[in-house]
Design a protein around this motif. Structure first.
Motif, PDB file in Angstrom:
ATOM      1  N   ARG A  94      44.471  77.995  14.069  1.00 43.38           N
ATOM      2  CA  ARG A  94      43.951  78.244  12.726  1.00 43.38           C
ATOM      3  C   ARG A  94      42.585  77.803  12.606  1.00 43.38           C
ATOM      4  N   ARG A  95      41.708  78.066  13.610  1.00 44.24           N
ATOM      5  CA  ARG A  95      40.326  77.720  13.452  1.00 44.24           C
ATOM      6  C   ARG A  95      39.340  78.892  13.834  1.00 44.24           C
ATOM      7  N   GLU A  96      38.335  78.860  13.101  1.00 47.66           N
ATOM      8  CA  GLU A  96      37.179  79.662  13.376  1.00 47.66           C
ATOM      9  C   GLU A  96      36.588  79.464  14.603  1.00 47.66           C
ATOM     10  N   VAL A  97      36.426  80.426  15.639  1.00 46.02           N
ATOM     11  CA  VAL A  97      35.536  80.577  16.656  1.00 46.02           C
ATOM     12  C   VAL A  97      34.517  81.726  16.668  1.00 46.02           C
ATOM     13  N   ALA A  98      33.619  81.501  17.625  1.00 45.76           N
ATOM     14  CA  ALA A  98      32.811  82.668  18.073  1.00 45.76           C
ATOM     15  C   ALA A  98      33.348  83.448  19.241  1.00 45.76           C
ATOM     16  N   LEU A  99      33.315  84.597  19.010  1.00 48.07           N
ATOM     17  CA  LEU A  99      34.112  85.497  20.225  1.00 48.07           C
ATOM     18  C   LEU A  99      32.915  86.445  20.588  1.00 48.07           C
ATOM     19  N   LYS A 100      32.567  86.525  22.021  1.00 47.59           N
ATOM     20  CA  LYS A 100      31.514  87.423  22.405  1.00 47.59           C
ATOM     21  C   LYS A 100      31.809  88.354  23.364  1.00 47.59           C
TER      22      LYS A 100
END
Length: 852
Positions: A94-100
């Motif tokens: 339940r955490r925000e991440v950056a997905l590339k």
């Protein structure tokens, strides 16, 4: 049975298609499909998949994928050459991440995919605060992706774009922080993370040092970034500086682009060896790219940028970058040297490692010596010869003479090496001037060779000559061997006299400066620059020796000669005004002192931008002296608002230290002088710990440069004595005061005000220690000296009479005590200090009562 396409051939076709400009890709796809119909459908399928995901340069995604493994896509954040970045949620944590999503033109091919996997695993294993952590790597629908921490902040490129167009001299680290916090949607806090503190230059150097640390960590583990640039540096609101895309596209991109003959990296940040295609990118390529990024950060301009790619490549390959301080005059000289050292064309001349780069960046921040050195005249001449062989022959000859000269050139490099350096930079337009410099250097070279020849066999064993021995020998040589060269003789006598002056050797300094001035005065047209310099230097020495009338006359004459001056004479003119300001301050004429110092700043404000760096030390000296004038007003009780004047004084002195640090010439003496004054300011404000630290630093600097017997060393010792007295450490204070007094008596003329003040401080400490007999004897001798040095009515006298009266009272000499106290009360009244006058009268009445 349908034949499986040959993967190598298919990869070649796909590479050709993707390397084409976006507007030509579909036409080329159809052409390739017509030529090889068995693979046309597969080519169309792959290109369509890329368009759907929105990872082609001109593509608009038709449908956003909602899920990549356990990562749910929330929104598209942006895209670039490497791929497309999404804000995503990792459901399990339940955490925000950056997905590339990596652009598959780099990774479509099986071998490239395997190398990508190996490299991303290596980077994911890195543990360093300056490398953005990778949380996961995966593939969805045949498209590779990786997941990393979502940084609250922005990239350095975004920050620079926001600030581009501003004058970098007008910015501070807080301006950089403001952009970062605004981009993150957060308010700017009152207390900023350390990376954003201080000046724009300081913040930039700290930022670059953190990036260099991260690069060093990765280089030691065999990973090269290959694409260091501001868009791959993230600035977080918590003060972290992180590298992005570390090595992820490097080898894969190289595999794909090699097929089409393209190069890896972003042009503006590519090292010359990468453009030539002769070497695999290594740690030194990353150092170069970081050097470009640092230059861009400090100047808000790229070092090499032209209208076309070929023109930009030509500049990167062949031209030196413009001086950094020409684009930002507040960049210290050492910072410029460090940055340009990272931008050397030849890898072997750059920093060998990012760690060495980081170490020099921190040395600049901490004002310690750096390891990098600017290119000398010989190297500059060689580079000039490579670029303009026919136009630089005479200049190169002058550089060769300079390179063969012994190390005593340090004694006169300010006067002569600067001339040759200017000639080198002006190139062919200065050939006649350069040839004249060659002739002058022939005379100087012969002189210096004789200066360092050791005729005494007892001194031929490697024992070092002292500066005094070298100077004494040089004086004899100048007067005998250069008797037929008056121009060279006048200049060298002036330089050596100035060195004697800086070393505190005032008698020989005055003799040489007078001789040099006489030679210049005899032929003023031939010495248009030397004559005002000679007047100012001798006037400065006479000011130090408190021969104020003679000094003022010389300084005023120098100002007449430099009226309307340009070029190097602007430095002389500003120095002259600064010395006049110091002279008026010493005479207690504070309004006149401020006017003179403001005139010095006005001269420097009107100077061409190219001279800003050379005038930095003078600007620092002027600001420092303004701070000292305000201190004098507070100490003499002339200030209407002491607290405000102390605050203004501190601001001037801190600005002075900042400017002094940007001067290209050695300015340790100036810095130590400003620190001594700043320490006194801090002491008067009650900030005793900070004051002590400044005093100790100034004392160490003066002793290292001047030895123990110098009035500047004594000045710090005396001030430190005052600090110890304020702390109640009276025995320590007395010892320091006696050391200072002994030095003043040895090096200054009899009756000099500094000696008298030191003697007064010693008497006051004996009085506080209740050594009544010794103190009385001191005051008996001191009072006539104070009248002679400061006049019949000065602030020192009533305190001395009061203390003398108390000493006499302690030994029972009441009538003599009463006489001294009456004198003190009368002087306090005349000076307008009624409270002190009343205290003296009260003590007098007490004595009368006791006697009656």
């Amino acid at each position: 049975m349908v034949q499986e396409p040959d993967s190598d051939v298919l990869e070649d076709l796909m590479a050709q298609c993707l390397a084409a400009p976006p507007e030509h890709q579909r036409a080329l796809l159809e052409e390739l499909g017509a030529r090889r119909p068995e693979w046309a459908e597969e080519l169309r399928r792959r290109l369509a998949a890329l368009e759907k995901l929105g990872v082609l340069a001109d593509a608009v995604p038709e449908g956003l994928p909602e899920q990549f493994g356990e990562f749910r896509i929330l929104e598209r954040l942006g895209g670039g050459g490497m791929g497309v970045v999404y804000r995503a949620e990792q459901r399990s944590l339940r955490r925000e991440v950056a997905l590339k999503v990596v652009r598959p033109e780099h990774l479509w091919f099986p071998e490239a995919r395997r190398r990508f996997q190996r490299e991303v695993e290596a980077v994911a294993a890195l543990q360093h605060p300056g490398v953005v952590p990778i949380f996961a790597v995966g593939e969805e629908g045949g498209v590779p992706y990786f997941v990393m921490e979502r940084i609250r902040g922005c990239t350095l490129a975004e920050a620079l774009d926001q600030l581009r167009g501003s004058a970098p001299e007008s910015l501070s680290g807080r301006d950089l922080a403001r952009v970062v916090y605004t981009r993150a949607g957060e308010p700017l806090p009152a207390a900023l993370p350390p990376v954003f503190e201080g000046s724009w230059t300081s913040a930039g150097l700290r930022l670059a040092a953190q990036v260099a640390d991260a690069l060093e960590h990765c280089h030691q583990r065999g990973i090269v970034h290959r694409d260091v640039k501001p868009s791959n540096v993230a600035l977080a609101v918590d003060g972290r500086v992180l590298l992005l895309d570390f090595g992820l596209a490097s080898q894969a991109q190289a595999d794909a682009l090699t097929r089409s003959g393209a190069q890896v990296g972003t042009l503006f940040y590519m090292a010359p060896e990468q453009l030539r295609g002769r070497a695999e990118p290594d740690a030194r390529s990353d150092v170069y790219a970081l050097g470009v990024s640092l230059y861009e950060l400090l100047a808000l301009q790229l070092p090499f940028q032209e209208d076309s790619r070929p023109a930009t490549e030509a500049r990167i390959l062949h031209d030196p970058p413009d001086p950094l301080r020409a684009r930002n005059r507040r960049v210290p000289r050492d910072a410029e040297v460090v940055c340009l050292h990272a931008l050397e064309k030849e890898p072997a001349r750059r920093y060998a490692s990012a760690g060495a780069f980081a170490a020099d960046l921190r040395s600049v921040l901490e004002r310690r010596p750096i390891r990098a050195r600017p290119p000398g005249p010989l190297l500059r001449a060689r580079r000039l010869l490579e670029r303009r062989p026919a136009a630089s022959a005479a200049v190169l000859l002058g550089a060769l003479l300079l390179a063969g000269t012994p190390t005593a050139l340090l004694l006169q490099s300010q006067a002569y090496s600067a001339d040759l350096e200017d000639a080198l930079s002006r190139e062919s337009d200065a050939l006649l001037d350069a040839q004249e410099q060659v002739r002058r250097f022939q005379h100087i070279s012969r002189f210096l060779e004789g200066l360092f020849w050791v005729p005494d066999p007892d001194r031929g064993d490697g024992a070092a000559l002292t500066a005094r021995e070298i100077l004494d020998r040089g004086v004899h040589s100048v007067r005998t061997e250069l008797a037929d060269q008056p121009a060279t003789r006048a200049s060298l006598l002036h330089v050596m006299g100035s060195v004697y002056h800086k070393l505190g050797l005032y008698a020989p300094a005055e003799e040489l400066l007078r001789e040099s001035l006489a030679l210049a005065d005899a032929a003023p047209e031939a010495h248009a620059e030397l004559l005002p310099r000679a007047l100012t230097e001798l006037g400065t020495l006479e000011t130090r020796l408190e021969r104020f009338d003679d000094a003022e006359a010389r300084l005023r004459r120098s100002l007449e000669l430099t009226a309307g001056a340009s070029g190097a004479l602007l430095a002389t003119r500003s120095e002259t005004w600064i010395t006049l300001g110091r002279l008026y301050s010493l005479r207690g004429e504070r309004a006149a002192a401020q006017q003179a110092l403001l005139a010095a700043l006005e001269v420097m404000d009107g100077a061409p931008p190219a001279l800003a760096g050379e005038l930095a030390g003078n600007r620092g000296a002027a600001l420092g002296q303004l701070g000292i004038v305000l201190l004098g007003a507070v100490q003499s009780r002339e200030s209407a608002d002491p607290q405000q004047d102390l605050a203004r004084s501190e601001q001037h002195l801190r600005e002075a230290l900042d400017w002094i640090g940007q001067d290209p010439a050695p300015t340790t003496l100036l810095r130590a002088t400003a620190l001594n004054a700043l320490a006194l300011n801090l002491k008067l404000q009650g900030r005793l710990e900070q004051a002590e630290s400044c005093y100790q630093t100034a004392l160490e600097s003066f002793r290292a440069l001047l030895g123990g017997d110098d009035d500047r060393v004594a000045s710090v010792l005396l001030n430190l004595s005052g600090l110890r007295m304020q702390r109640g450490q009276l025995e320590d204070a007395l010892d320091l005061a006696q050391q200072a007094l002994a030095i003043f008596r040895r090096v200054l003329p009899e009756g000099h005000s500094a000696t008298v003040i030191a003697q007064g401080n010693r008497a006051g400490l004996l009085y506080r220690l209740q050594h009544w007999d010794e103190a009385e004897q001191e005051y008996e001798v001191l009072i006539p000296l104070q009248e002679q040095a400061f006049g019949a009515l000065n602030l020192y006298l009533p305190a001395s009479w009061r203390n003398l009266g108390e000493c006499r009272a302690r030994r029972g000499a009441v009538p003599e005590a009463e006489a001294a106290l009456r004198r003190a009360a009368g002087l306090y009244t005349q000076l307008g200090h009624p409270e002190e006058a009343a205290a003296a009268e009260a003590r007098l009445e007490q004595l009368r009562s006791a006697d009656g």
